[in-house]
Structures are given as C-alpha cells and as structure tokens.
Design a protein around this motif. Structure first.
Motif, PDB file in Angstrom:
ATOM      1  N   UNK A 225       0.831  -1.205   0.000  1.00 58.47           N
ATOM      2  CA  UNK A 225       0.000   0.000   0.000  1.00 58.47           C
ATOM      3  C   UNK A 225       0.863   1.251   0.000  1.00 58.47           C
ATOM      4  N   UNK A 226       1.917   1.209   0.771  1.00 62.21           N
ATOM      5  CA  UNK A 226       2.806   2.361   0.803  1.00 62.21           C
ATOM      6  C   UNK A 226       3.458   2.578  -0.560  1.00 62.21           C
ATOM      7  N   UNK A 227       3.900   1.456  -1.162  1.00 59.35           N
ATOM      8  CA  UNK A 227       4.534   1.566  -2.480  1.00 59.35           C
ATOM      9  C   UNK A 227       3.524   1.989  -3.536  1.00 59.35           C
ATOM     10  N   UNK A 228       2.319   1.426  -3.437  1.00 55.97           N
ATOM     11  CA  UNK A 228       1.286   1.778  -4.419  1.00 55.97           C
ATOM     12  C   UNK A 228       0.896   3.247  -4.308  1.00 55.97           C
ATOM     13  N   UNK A 229       0.859   3.763  -3.096  1.00 60.66           N
ATOM     14  CA  UNK A 229       0.525   5.163  -2.908  1.00 60.66           C
ATOM     15  C   UNK A 229       1.561   6.065  -3.560  1.00 60.66           C
ATOM     16  N   UNK A 230       2.805   5.614  -3.558  1.00 61.46           N
ATOM     17  CA  UNK A 230       3.867   6.417  -4.151  1.00 61.46           C
ATOM     18  C   UNK A 230       3.963   6.224  -5.659  1.00 61.46           C
ATOM     19  N   UNK A 231       3.822   4.959  -6.103  1.00 56.02           N
ATOM     20  CA  UNK A 231       4.015   4.664  -7.521  1.00 56.02           C
ATOM     21  C   UNK A 231       2.722   4.634  -8.323  1.00 56.02           C
ATOM     22  N   UNK A 232       1.556   4.579  -7.618  1.00 58.58           N
ATOM     23  CA  UNK A 232       0.280   4.448  -8.328  1.00 58.58           C
ATOM     24  C   UNK A 232       0.028   5.516  -9.369  1.00 58.58           C
ATOM     25  N   UNK A 233       0.107   6.799  -9.005  1.00 56.50           N
ATOM     26  CA  UNK A 233      -0.155   7.836 -10.018  1.00 56.50           C
ATOM     27  C   UNK A 233       0.790   7.782 -11.209  1.00 56.50           C
ATOM     28  N   UNK A 234       2.071   7.500 -10.934  1.00 58.39           N
ATOM     29  CA  UNK A 234       3.029   7.452 -12.045  1.00 58.39           C
ATOM     30  C   UNK A 234       2.750   6.277 -12.965  1.00 58.39           C
ATOM     31  N   UNK A 235       2.416   5.126 -12.380  1.00 61.80           N
ATOM     32  CA  UNK A 235       2.123   3.945 -13.199  1.00 61.80           C
ATOM     33  C   UNK A 235       0.819   4.131 -13.964  1.00 61.80           C
ATOM     34  N   UNK A 236      -0.151   4.775 -13.312  1.00 59.56           N
ATOM     35  CA  UNK A 236      -1.450   4.989 -13.956  1.00 59.56           C
ATOM     36  C   UNK A 236      -1.323   5.871 -15.191  1.00 59.56           C
ATOM     37  N   UNK A 237      -0.396   6.787 -15.186  1.00 58.36           N
ATOM     38  CA  UNK A 237      -0.238   7.703 -16.319  1.00 58.36           C
ATOM     39  C   UNK A 237       0.271   7.002 -17.571  1.00 58.36           C
ATOM     40  N   UNK A 238       1.084   5.998 -17.403  1.00 55.80           N
ATOM     41  CA  UNK A 238       1.727   5.382 -18.575  1.00 55.80           C
ATOM     42  C   UNK A 238       1.170   4.001 -18.897  1.00 55.80           C
ATOM     43  N   UNK A 239       0.337   3.451 -18.035  1.00 55.04           N
ATOM     44  CA  UNK A 239      -0.196   2.109 -18.279  1.00 55.04           C
ATOM     45  C   UNK A 239      -1.565   2.200 -18.927  1.00 55.04           C
ATOM     46  N   UNK A 240      -1.941   1.146 -19.579  1.00 54.52           N
ATOM     47  CA  UNK A 240      -3.254   1.059 -20.228  1.00 54.52           C
ATOM     48  C   UNK A 240      -3.862  -0.293 -19.894  1.00 54.52           C
ATOM     49  N   UNK A 241      -5.129  -0.290 -19.558  1.00 57.44           N
ATOM     50  CA  UNK A 241      -5.787  -1.501 -19.090  1.00 57.44           C
ATOM     51  C   UNK A 241      -5.916  -2.527 -20.214  1.00 57.44           C
ATOM     52  N   UNK A 242      -5.839  -3.825 -19.891  1.00 53.99           N
ATOM     53  CA  UNK A 242      -6.034  -4.862 -20.917  1.00 53.99           C
ATOM     54  C   UNK A 242      -7.414  -4.821 -21.556  1.00 53.99           C
ATOM     55  N   UNK A 243      -8.420  -4.365 -20.782  1.00 52.26           N
ATOM     56  CA  UNK A 243      -9.767  -4.280 -21.368  1.00 52.26           C
ATOM     57  C   UNK A 243      -9.816  -3.265 -22.509  1.00 52.26           C
ATOM     58  N   UNK A 244      -9.071  -2.170 -22.350  1.00 49.80           N
ATOM     59  CA  UNK A 244      -9.036  -1.158 -23.410  1.00 49.80           C
ATOM     60  C   UNK A 244      -8.367  -1.724 -24.652  1.00 49.80           C
ATOM     61  N   UNK A 245      -7.303  -2.475 -24.456  1.00 50.23           N
ATOM     62  CA  UNK A 245      -6.617  -3.095 -25.593  1.00 50.23           C
ATOM     63  C   UNK A 245      -7.539  -4.068 -26.317  1.00 50.23           C
ATOM     64  N   UNK A 246      -8.287  -4.851 -25.543  1.00 50.24           N
ATOM     65  CA  UNK A 246      -9.190  -5.830 -26.161  1.00 50.24           C
ATOM     66  C   UNK A 246     -10.339  -5.144 -26.892  1.00 50.24           C
ATOM     67  N   UNK A 247     -10.875  -4.074 -26.290  1.00 45.29           N
ATOM     68  CA  UNK A 247     -11.993  -3.360 -26.931  1.00 45.29           C
ATOM     69  C   UNK A 247     -11.551  -2.745 -28.251  1.00 45.29           C
ATOM     70  N   UNK A 248     -10.403  -2.095 -28.244  1.00 43.59           N
ATOM     71  CA  UNK A 248      -9.930  -1.451 -29.468  1.00 43.59           C
ATOM     72  C   UNK A 248      -9.575  -2.476 -30.534  1.00 43.59           C
TER      73      UNK A 248
END
Length: 683
Positions: A225-248
C-alpha cells in the motif's frame, strides 16, 4: 518418660504441630507437652483446645526466660467444648492408666485450674507402647476389650453377608458386565478423545502457522500500500488496461469503443510528453512500442468503419441525413483521431466523402428537376404585354406537353401571392410532380427546387462544420463548394430555362422575392457558403425582369403611336363604336384596367422593397409610358378641355382605386402620385 515419648509422636489426624499452625507473633513461644486429653479430634485443630493436663515446669523454665513465661492457656482465643456423643479423653486416659473416678475428678480439677498433675501413686511399672502412637495404642486396647463381645456378632454378620451375596450374585455379575462394557466404551472414548486431542494439537499448529502467514501477509500488504501510494499515479499515467486493448482490437465500434479510444489518446499524449523530457524512464520506453501498435490498430479500424459508412451513401434510396446523424456525427471523434495521427489518410477519406456527396446531391436533384420539368406551366409571351391586342392571345403550353389554356389574365396577381405567405411549406415530391396534371406559373417549380436545395445546403453545412470541426473556414468553404458546385449549376440551369422565354413580370418578381427569402433564411441559419448561389440566381432574375418590363413599356408606346387624331375618338372609350366626338364617353380606357391590375401585382409583391431596387426604376418608366398614352388618347375629345380632364381623372381614379389596398413604401409613393394627378385635374 512416657510423657516425653508421647509428646514426640505425630498426631493421628496428620495435622501439623501447634507451633506450625500458629501465625507469626513477636511474643516468645513456650514449649507445649501433649497430655492424654490433648489428642486431636476430627475437625478440630490442636491449637484450639484450652485443655492442658501436663506441663513440665523444668522444660518450660529452661526453654524460655523468666520474664517471658505466661500462664497456661493464656494465648488461646476461645475454649472449644467437645460434642456430647464423644467420650471425654481424660476418662479414656484414666481407664488406660487404671485411675479411679476420684483421680479423674482430680485430673479434671487440675486441668480446670491449670495445675500440673503428679504421677499416680499406684502406677509402678512402665507401659510398653511397642513403637505405637498413643492413638494406635488406645485403639488396640479398645479393640481387644471389644473383641470378645464382637466375635459372636461378627460371625452372624458374615453368615448374613454370604446369603445376601448369593441373592445378589446375578445382579452383581450384571453390574460387573456393565462395568466391563462401560470400561470398553470408556476405552473407546479415551481413544477418540486422545485422537481428538492429537487433531486439536495439529489444528492448533496449523492455526498458528496461518496466523504467522497472516501476519506476514498483512505486513506485505501494508508495504505494498505504501509503495502503491507512491508509484500508483506514475504507473497509472503510462499504463493502459487490458480491457481497453481488447476493446480497441476486437470490440464493435460503439460508445464503449470511443471511450477506449479517448483513453488511448490520453495515455499517448502523456507518454510523448515524458519522452520529450530530460528524464529517461525505461518503463516509458517499453510501453511506447505497444501504444504505437495499438494506435495503428485503431487507425486501421477507423479507416474501415468510415469507408463502409461512406460507401453506404451510394446505396439506392438511401437517406444521407440518417447516416450522417446516426453514425458519422455520433462518432465524429473517430475522424478527429485519424486526422491527428494519420493526416494523409484523413484527407483521403474526407475527399472520398466529398466525391460521394457531390454525386449524391447532383444525382438526386437531377432526378428532381426532371420531375419538375414534367409539370405544366403557363407560357407568358409577347402577346401578354399590356399594350398587346387581346384578340391575338394564344393558348399556353409547356414544352413537350399538351397545350393548356390560361384560366385568368397573366398580368393579374390573383392568388399567386400565397406562395410568399407559405414560403416554408413542404416541397412537392418527385412522384407528385410527375403525376400532377394541373398548370402552374414559373414560381412553382422555382420554389420547390430551391426550397429543397436550401434545406439540403443547411443540413450539409451543419454536418461539415461539426464533423470537420478542426478545419478552418476556407477549408470548409472549399469542401462545401466541391460538393454543391454541380448542384448549384443545375439550379441555375433550371432558373435560366424558366425565365429565358417568359415575359411574366409577376412570376419573375415572385422568384426574386423567394430568392431574397432564401437569402435571409440562410443568414438566420448561419450558412454563408451559399451566398454565391443566391447572388447568381439574382443575376439571372433581375435582368430578365428588366427585359419583361421593357416589353410592357414598348407595347404601350406602340399602342400610343397608333393613336391618330382621326382614330383618337374611337380609342377614347372601351367600346369605340362611334366617331362623333361630342358623343364620346369619358369612361376609363381598357388599358387602365390592365395597367392597374399589373401595378397592383407589382406593388403587392414589393411591399418590403426599397427605392434602390431595379423594380423602382422600371415601374417609373412604365408609369410614364402609361401617362403619355392617356394624354395622347384624351385628345380624342377634341377641343373640350373639361371632357379631356374628366377622361384623365377617371382613369387615374380607377388606378388609384385598384392600388388602394397595397402597402409598402413603393405603394405609398404610387398612391400619392396618382392622387396628386387626380386632384390637379379636379381643381
């Protein structure tokens, strides 16, 4: 001796010595010697007894200092009275020692007074205890005395016990078997309980293991949780969900697909921004190729989708507005995404749409014009001029159709003004136009064609501005012109065919007013791209209107030139059946009736016109020719000035009466002019 040995024996009840049961006291402790009456009884502690039979002064004197000795029994809180059914220990001891009752009383008295008893006089030999305690010695003596009397009773009891045992033998055996069975059951229960205990121990060990694992997992969870709180926003900016890839990649193009496309573009912008920065992040470098591939897949699917929709516009009897609103406008962001990521492909698809819609509008309006060409039209030629001879009028016909007879005067407005009042009415369909067998004036096909054209122009321009919203106005105008240029040429061709061979001034002026109405409507709808078509139509209508007005002026001029002094009298009235000037009527000339009706039609159509229009000058020339004709025709009255003036006044009054209901600036000017002429003659 025996007292000393008796005092060293343990108590029968196993109770601790008196000194051990007492609570700690700072007072000096005195030595106590057990007398025969101080034996412990069940339920009573030796320290609770106040009886002291024997006290050795020598021992007491040597064990404690003189100042610390206390009287016997002074440390006991209370004196306990033995129960009634218990024999007095002193009496029992007296019997053992062979003391008399007097001696017993003496012992009791001495015990009550606390005096030390002396050794009995008759006691000459030592008693052998044989290593027994006093209680055991007493019990043995009593049993010996009772043995003689109890032996006989004991034999009797034994016999009774044997008989009872024989009687209860079976019961006892059953009881034995029951006990044995219970033992077996208890053994099985014991085994089960033992097994259960082992299982409990195993479960307890597992629970302990799970607790340890749970603690470890909780610790890892907190760390994550501590790591996710620190890295979550940065990872969210550059990652894309698999559902989006499948839909497109695989999903149908709908609202969900459009949302996924917007999310993809958002991630692409973030990654491109981070790549341009000075800090190099390996995760971004790894994700970039994947996003590029997904973007290429999205471009491919958008291309196929838009191409399919554009192709469907060429289907027979298709409604282009339905496809535009339900598919293209609904997913307009697809073309915007395509233009931002593959501009050349977007331009190619845009050009394909332009070519398709150019064909669509030109093809449909060509068919509509062909249907309008089949409508029967009144033909207004030179024979319908104001000064033309009425007897030479011909039947009207439409080109390529059977002739039709005019039902009313071509220069009479009649109900033709209704087309201006109902300018927004629905247009005639192609089928109705082809099947219509009634005759119409030129403003009817003009209005139907241009009304349909203006509506489609407005719809298409609204679509272009919304679908190609990223384009500039010059680009938008270029696309619009490419689409409608053939259709506009078709409209101009229709107008030219309608007015080139006609001298219907009222019909041409009605077309002018309709064209002005369309210009105002386009301004209200904010469609500036059709101004060229409107202006081109005006350039076709106004010159032809001037030509038709010139024809009317020329016909009146020719009519006036035919008037001579000899025939003026016959031209003075409608009948013209006498040559006697004195008998000529001053009634209005027939040309006045025709001129008044024609002027009424022009003024009714031009109720909103100003003095800067061509109709103002043309109407002034026509009025001058008409007045010149009346002046020349009035000479038929000879030298009678009053009669000539009456003739002119009657004609002006008729014109004024006909145009009295007209409104507008131009109408007021004409009414004022003829009113002044009339008053000048009547003065």
């Amino acid at each position: 001796m025996w007292l000393d040995r008796l005092s060293n024996q343990p108590t029968p009840s196993g109770s601790p010595p008196v000194g051990q049961n007492r609570s700690y006291s700072p007072a000096p402790r005195r030595s106590m010697h057990l007398a025969p009456g101080s034996l412990a009884r069940p339920g009573y502690s030796p320290r609770s007894s106040s009886l002291s039979l024997v006290s050795r002064s020598s021992t007491s004197n040597t064990s404690l200092p003189g100042g610390t000795r206390i009287s016997n029994g002074s440390t006991l809180k209370q004196q306990i009275t033995p129960p009634e059914f218990v024999e007095d220990p002193s009496a029992i001891l007296g019997k053992i020692l062979g003391l008399s009752s007097n001696a017993d009383e003496s012992i009791n008295d001495n015990a009550g007074t606390g005096a030390v008893l002396a050794k009995p006089l008759g006691f000459e030999k030592e008693i052998a205890f044989n290593g027994l305690s006093l209680q055991d010695f007493v019990d043995g003596t009593i049993d010996g005395e009772k043995e003689g009397c109890d032996g006989e009773r004991h034999s009797l009891l034994n016999m009774q016990s044997v008989e009872e045992y024989d009687k209860e033998k079976d019961k006892l055996e059953d009881l034995h078997r029951s006990i044995t069975a219970c033992d077996e059951v208890l053994k099985s229960v014991e085994i089960s309980l033992t097994s259960f205990q082992k299982d409990l121990e195993h479960v307890s060990a597992e629970i302990e293991t799970l607790q340890n694992r749970s603690s470890a997992l909780n610790t890892r969870l907190e760390n994550r949780k501590v790591v996710e709180k620190l890295l979550g926003p940065a990872v969210e900016e550059i990652s894309i969900a698999p559902t989006i890839v499948k839909v497109i990649s695989e999903g149908p193009i709908d609202e969900t697909w459009l949302k996924a496309l917007i999310e993809l573009e958002k991630r692409s912008k973030v990654i491109d921004t981070k790549l341009k920065g000075s800090e190099k992040i390996k995760a971004i470098t790894d994700v970039k190729p994947l996003l590029d591939n997904l973007t290429a897949k999205a471009i491919e699917r958008i291309r196929d989708y838009l191409a399919a929709q554009i192709k469907s516009l060429r289907s027979p009897n298709i409604n282009a507005q339905f496809i535009q609103q339900q598919t293209l406008i609904r997913y307009k962001d697809l073309y915007g995404f395509l233009s931002r990521h593959h501009q050349q492909l977007a331009e190619d698809l845009g050009q394909a749409y332009i070519n398709t819609m150019r064909w669509y509008y030109f093809n449909n309006f060509t068919r509509y014009r062909q249907a309008l060409d089949k409508m029967l039209l009144y033909q207004v030629d030179r024979h319908d001029a104001l000064g033309a001879d009425q007897s030479t009028q011909r039947a009207t016909k439409a080109p390529g159709t059977r002739p039709v007879q005019a039902s009313h005067d071509a220069n009479n407005i009649g109900r033709r003004m209704d087309i201006l009042k109902n300018s927004n009415a629905a247009v005639v369909s192609s089928y109705v136009a082809e099947e219509d067998k009634t005759s119409h004036h030129i403003e009817t096909p003009f209005r139907n064609f241009n009304q349909a054209l203006i509506d489609n122009v407005s719809t298409e321009y609204s679509f272009l501005t919304e679908f190609f919203s990223f384009s500039s106005f010059p680009q938008m105008s270029r696309r619009f012109t490419e689409i409608f240029d053939p259709t506009f040429n078709l409209g101009h061709s229709l107008v030219k065919d309608l007015v080139d061979t006609t001298y219907d001034c009222l019909g041409i002026l009605l077309c002018v007013r309709l064209n002005q109405h369309y210009a105002f409507e386009l301004q209200r709808r904010k469609v500036p791209v059709a101004d060229g078509y409107i202006n081109g139509t005006n350039m076709l209508l106004w010159p032809r209107f001037q030509v038709a007005m010139d024809l009317h002026c020329e016909s009146i001029r020719l009519l006036a030139s035919t008037v001579s002094s000899r025939s003026a009298a016959s031209k003075l009235s409608f009948t013209g059946n006498t040559s006697d000037a004195t008998k000529q009527s001053t009634a209005p000339h027939y040309l006045t009736q025709r001129f008044g009706q024609f002027l009424y039609g022009i003024l009714s159509i031009s109720y909103e016109a100003g003095d800067d229009e061509p109709v103002f000058n043309s109407l002034g020339r026509l009025r001058n020719e008409y007045e010149a004709f009346l002046v020349k025709a009035s000479k038929g009255a000879g030298t009678d000035t009053k009669k000539r003036e009456r003739f002119l006044a009657n004609n002006y009054a008729l014109v004024l009466t006909i145009i009295a209901d007209t409104e507008g600036k131009l109408a007021q000017e004409q009414q004022q002019h003829f009113e002044e002429l009339k008053k000048a003659l009547e003065a």
